[in-house]
Enzyme design. Structure first.
Site, PDB file in Angstrom:
ATOM      1  N   ASN A 106       0.819  -1.217   0.000  1.00 25.02           N
ATOM      2  CA  ASN A 106       0.000   0.000   0.000  1.00 25.02           C
ATOM      3  C   ASN A 106       0.852   1.266   0.000  1.00 25.02           C
ATOM      4  O   ASN A 106       0.599   2.191  -0.778  1.00 25.02           O
ATOM      5  CB  ASN A 106      -0.954  -0.006   1.201  1.00 25.02           C
ATOM      6  CG  ASN A 106      -1.934  -1.171   1.139  1.00 25.02           C
ATOM      7  OD1 ASN A 106      -1.976  -1.891   0.132  1.00 25.02           O
ATOM      8  ND2 ASN A 106      -2.705  -1.364   2.185  1.00 25.02           N
TER       9      ASN A 106
ATOM     10  N   LYS B 164      -4.482   2.980 -12.495  1.00 24.87           N
ATOM     11  CA  LYS B 164      -3.285   3.023 -13.341  1.00 24.87           C
ATOM     12  C   LYS B 164      -3.537   3.043 -14.845  1.00 24.87           C
ATOM     13  O   LYS B 164      -2.900   3.820 -15.561  1.00 24.87           O
ATOM     14  CB  LYS B 164      -2.390   1.830 -13.019  1.00 24.87           C
ATOM     15  CG  LYS B 164      -1.763   1.947 -11.648  1.00 24.87           C
ATOM     16  CD  LYS B 164      -0.976   0.713 -11.295  1.00 24.87           C
ATOM     17  CE  LYS B 164      -0.808   0.641  -9.791  1.00 24.87           C
ATOM     18  NZ  LYS B 164      -2.111   0.541  -9.063  1.00 24.87           N
TER      19      LYS B 164
ATOM     20  N   GLU C 187      -7.804  16.168 -36.270  1.00 24.55           N
ATOM     21  CA  GLU C 187      -9.072  15.564 -35.850  1.00 24.55           C
ATOM     22  C   GLU C 187      -8.855  14.542 -34.746  1.00 24.55           C
ATOM     23  O   GLU C 187      -9.637  14.444 -33.796  1.00 24.55           O
ATOM     24  CB  GLU C 187      -9.760  14.906 -37.048  1.00 24.55           C
ATOM     25  CG  GLU C 187     -10.264  15.922 -38.059  1.00 24.55           C
ATOM     26  CD  GLU C 187     -10.694  15.260 -39.367  1.00 24.55           C
ATOM     27  OE1 GLU C 187     -11.881  15.280 -39.646  1.00 24.55           O
ATOM     28  OE2 GLU C 187      -9.834  14.709 -40.082  1.00 24.55           O
TER      29      GLU C 187
ATOM     30  N   SER D 168      -7.922  10.114 -48.959  1.00 20.19           N
ATOM     31  CA  SER D 168      -9.155   9.352 -48.892  1.00 20.19           C
ATOM     32  C   SER D 168      -8.975   8.090 -49.706  1.00 20.19           C
ATOM     33  O   SER D 168      -8.298   8.101 -50.734  1.00 20.19           O
ATOM     34  CB  SER D 168     -10.296  10.189 -49.468  1.00 20.19           C
ATOM     35  OG  SER D 168     -11.364   9.350 -49.858  1.00 20.19           O
TER      36      SER D 168
ATOM     37  N   GLN E 264      -6.451  -0.066  -7.379  1.00 22.07           N
ATOM     38  CA  GLN E 264      -5.630  -0.603  -8.458  1.00 22.07           C
ATOM     39  C   GLN E 264      -6.113  -0.095  -9.822  1.00 22.07           C
ATOM     40  O   GLN E 264      -5.354  -0.055 -10.785  1.00 22.07           O
ATOM     41  CB  GLN E 264      -5.668  -2.135  -8.418  1.00 22.07           C
ATOM     42  CG  GLN E 264      -4.815  -2.799  -9.458  1.00 22.07           C
ATOM     43  CD  GLN E 264      -4.663  -4.288  -9.178  1.00 22.07           C
ATOM     44  OE1 GLN E 264      -4.018  -4.669  -8.216  1.00 22.07           O
ATOM     45  NE2 GLN E 264      -5.272  -5.114  -9.999  1.00 22.07           N
TER      46      GLN E 264
ATOM     47  N   HIS F 239     -17.962  34.159 -31.552  1.00 21.38           N
ATOM     48  CA  HIS F 239     -19.166  33.460 -32.031  1.00 21.38           C
ATOM     49  C   HIS F 239     -18.986  32.927 -33.455  1.00 21.38           C
ATOM     50  O   HIS F 239     -19.955  32.840 -34.208  1.00 21.38           O
ATOM     51  CB  HIS F 239     -20.406  34.370 -31.994  1.00 21.38           C
ATOM     52  CG  HIS F 239     -20.553  35.128 -30.719  1.00 21.38           C
ATOM     53  ND1 HIS F 239     -21.200  34.623 -29.613  1.00 21.38           N
ATOM     54  CD2 HIS F 239     -20.093  36.358 -30.355  1.00 21.38           C
ATOM     55  CE1 HIS F 239     -21.157  35.510 -28.632  1.00 21.38           C
ATOM     56  NE2 HIS F 239     -20.482  36.561 -29.050  1.00 21.38           N
TER      57      HIS F 239
ATOM     58  N   LYS G  83      -8.585  14.355 -52.047  1.00 21.35           N
ATOM     59  CA  LYS G  83      -8.642  14.716 -50.630  1.00 21.35           C
ATOM     60  C   LYS G  83      -7.284  14.764 -49.952  1.00 21.35           C
ATOM     61  O   LYS G  83      -6.407  13.957 -50.221  1.00 21.35           O
ATOM     62  CB  LYS G  83      -9.516  13.705 -49.876  1.00 21.35           C
ATOM     63  CG  LYS G  83     -10.967  13.770 -50.272  1.00 21.35           C
ATOM     64  CD  LYS G  83     -11.672  14.949 -49.653  1.00 21.35           C
ATOM     65  CE  LYS G  83     -12.251  14.533 -48.323  1.00 21.35           C
ATOM     66  NZ  LYS G  83     -12.949  15.654 -47.699  1.00 21.35           N
TER      67      LYS G  83
END
Ligand code: ARG
Length: 460
Positions: free
Chosen positions: A109, A324, A289, A276, A321, A155, A282
């Protein structure tokens, strides 16, 4: 001998062993576990609890075990549950009775809490360095941006023109606070739980200050129950990473917008994009992202540890435990975010001419006209109102704010003078914001110089 010693007459059920084992992931604590054990046995010898010869033999064997682990020659055994039991069992296999003295006056512990604190201390410094790396990448881009101006948004609407460098420097500031938070977290976690034992301390004359000094902890935790029960340092650490990831995610979002055809302000290096499988044209900002997407799992781990902790009675419970895997995943995720984002930003190509076209929208300079009126003594609220009327009159005529005659402007703003017609240039607007923290080139140059020096980049 059964793993749990004399109290037990049966081996652990196989499914239970698999359910409760943590060695598959906590083995990453091996180096700090060994570091803690070495400090502990030195203390045991120093206080005369064990013989110096035993301590020396244990220390030498721990070093040998570490080398075996690092060479990939150590066999991790799931039936030995966790990193602590694996290393201790290997020690006892080699040293017999001498090895069996390593756990004197110690519990897993206080051991695991010590390991985690030692581990996070290193990780805090490493991640702080990586955050600095991203600051460096942003600074490189900011210095390349020169006088480039783009519309500043609120905005998601055109608001006021700003220098791109100013925009990028804003992120450098955010990342700096992320580093401060990590350093602060490190300061609070750099305290020693060792000697707390299972929860109540020990009847043996352990010297807690000795182990704390050996391990470079700033102090000893004052309360043994606190030392084994709490994981607030993990909550804090994950909160630090969550905040940093949130900043990276916002930056990623800006990048995603800037590289889109609608904005076209920036192009990413091919090495940081993907194509793509279907559409040949693309070039997608997948890295940005993924930064945005992976930020979610870091937040999830923060909520995970909070949830693990919230219902636990004092002191140690096996639930702990579960502290982790999320922590390690958050650290790995943050690392990947920072090591990909820094070079992605530094290598981006800017399109200042496209930004300039967007920043030429005269509506971006409406505030400048209102402030011109303020300088003529008009109360700001009235100036705001007059310019608002002017904007709406222009819209009704189908004209831009910079396409009207002085006489037309005077219909809404009686005080208008020829100078007012010259206020609609973005460069002039930006230059006018010449106060501390403002976007004027002179101010931004000061900030760039400050960060160039601070981050140790060479000025050009
Ligand atoms: N693997 C355990 C953990 O990470 C170590 C402590 C186990 N202590 C215990 N009393 N079962 O929490």
């Amino acid at each position: 001998m059964a793993l749990w010693g004399g109290r037990f007459s049966k081996e652990t059920d196989r499914a239970v062993a698999a359910f409760s084992a943590s060695v598959d992931y906590d083995k990453r604590l091996y180096a700090v576990d060994i570091q803690g054990s070495i400090a502990h046995v030195r203390m045991l010898a120093h206080t005369g609890i064990i013989a110096s010869a035993d301590a020396a033999a244990i220390e030498a064997e721990l070093v040998a075990i570490r080398e075996r682990i690092e060479r990939g020659e150590f066999t991790w055994r799931v039936d030995r549950e966790d990193v602590h039991m694996n290393i201790e069992a290997a020690l006892i296999e080699r040293l017999g009775d001498t090895g069996a003295r390593v756990h004197t006056g110690r519990s897993r512990n206080d051991q695991v809490a010590t390991d985690e604190r030692l581990y996070l201390r290193v990780e805090a410094d490493r991640l702080s360095g990586l955050l600095q790396g991203l600051q460096g990448g942003l600074l490189t881009l900011a210095r390349r941006a020169g006088p480039a101006i783009l519309p500043g948004l609120t905005h998601m609407q055109n608001a006021q023109p700003v220098l791109l460098a100013h925009h990028l420097l804003a992120y450098i500031e955010m990342l700096e606070r992320d580093r401060e938070r990590l350093h602060d977290c490190r300061r609070r976690l750099n305290r020693s739980p060792l000697g707390a034992g299972a929860l109540a301390g020990s009847t043996l004359p352990l010297d807690r200050e000795f182990t704390a000094r050996e391990l470079g902890f700033d102090e000893v935790l004052r309360n043994s129950m606190d030392a084994v029960a709490d994981r607030d340092y993990i909550v804090e650490f994950l909160a630090c990473l969550s905040t940093a990831a949130m900043h990276c995610s916002r930056l990623a979002e800006d990048v995603i917008l800037w590289v889109s055809q609608r904005f076209g302000f920036m192009e990413l290096d091919d090495a940081f994009c993907t194509g793509s499988s279907l559409m040949p044209q693309k070039k997608n900002p997948d890295v940005a992202e993924l930064v945005r997407g992976k930020t979610g799992r870091i937040f999830g781990h923060l909520l995970g540890i909070l949830t693990v902790l919230k219902g636990l009675p004092m002191t140690y419970n096996r639930d702990l435990q579960e502290d982790k895997e999320g922590l390690f995943d958050a650290i790995d995720t943050m690392t990947m975010i920072l090591v990909t984002m820094a070079p992605m930003m530094a290598s981006a190509t800017l399109r200042p001419e496209v930004m300039a076209r967007a920043a030429a929208d005269p509506a971006l300079m409406a505030t400048d006209l209102a402030e011109w009126l303020v300088r003529r003594g008009v109360p700001f609220r009235d100036a705001h109102h007059m310019v608002g009327r002017f904007v709406s009159a222009c819209a009704a005529r189908g004209l831009g704010l910079d396409q009207v005659t002085l006489a037309q402007m005077q219909e809404s703003i009686a005080l208008a003078e020829p100078e007012c017609l010259t206020l609609f240039a973005a460069a002039r607007s930006v230059a006018g914001r010449d106060l501390t923290g403002g976007t004027a080139p002179a101010q931004v140059a000061r900030q760039l110089a400050f960060w160039t020096e601070r981050l140790g980049l060479t000025a050009d």
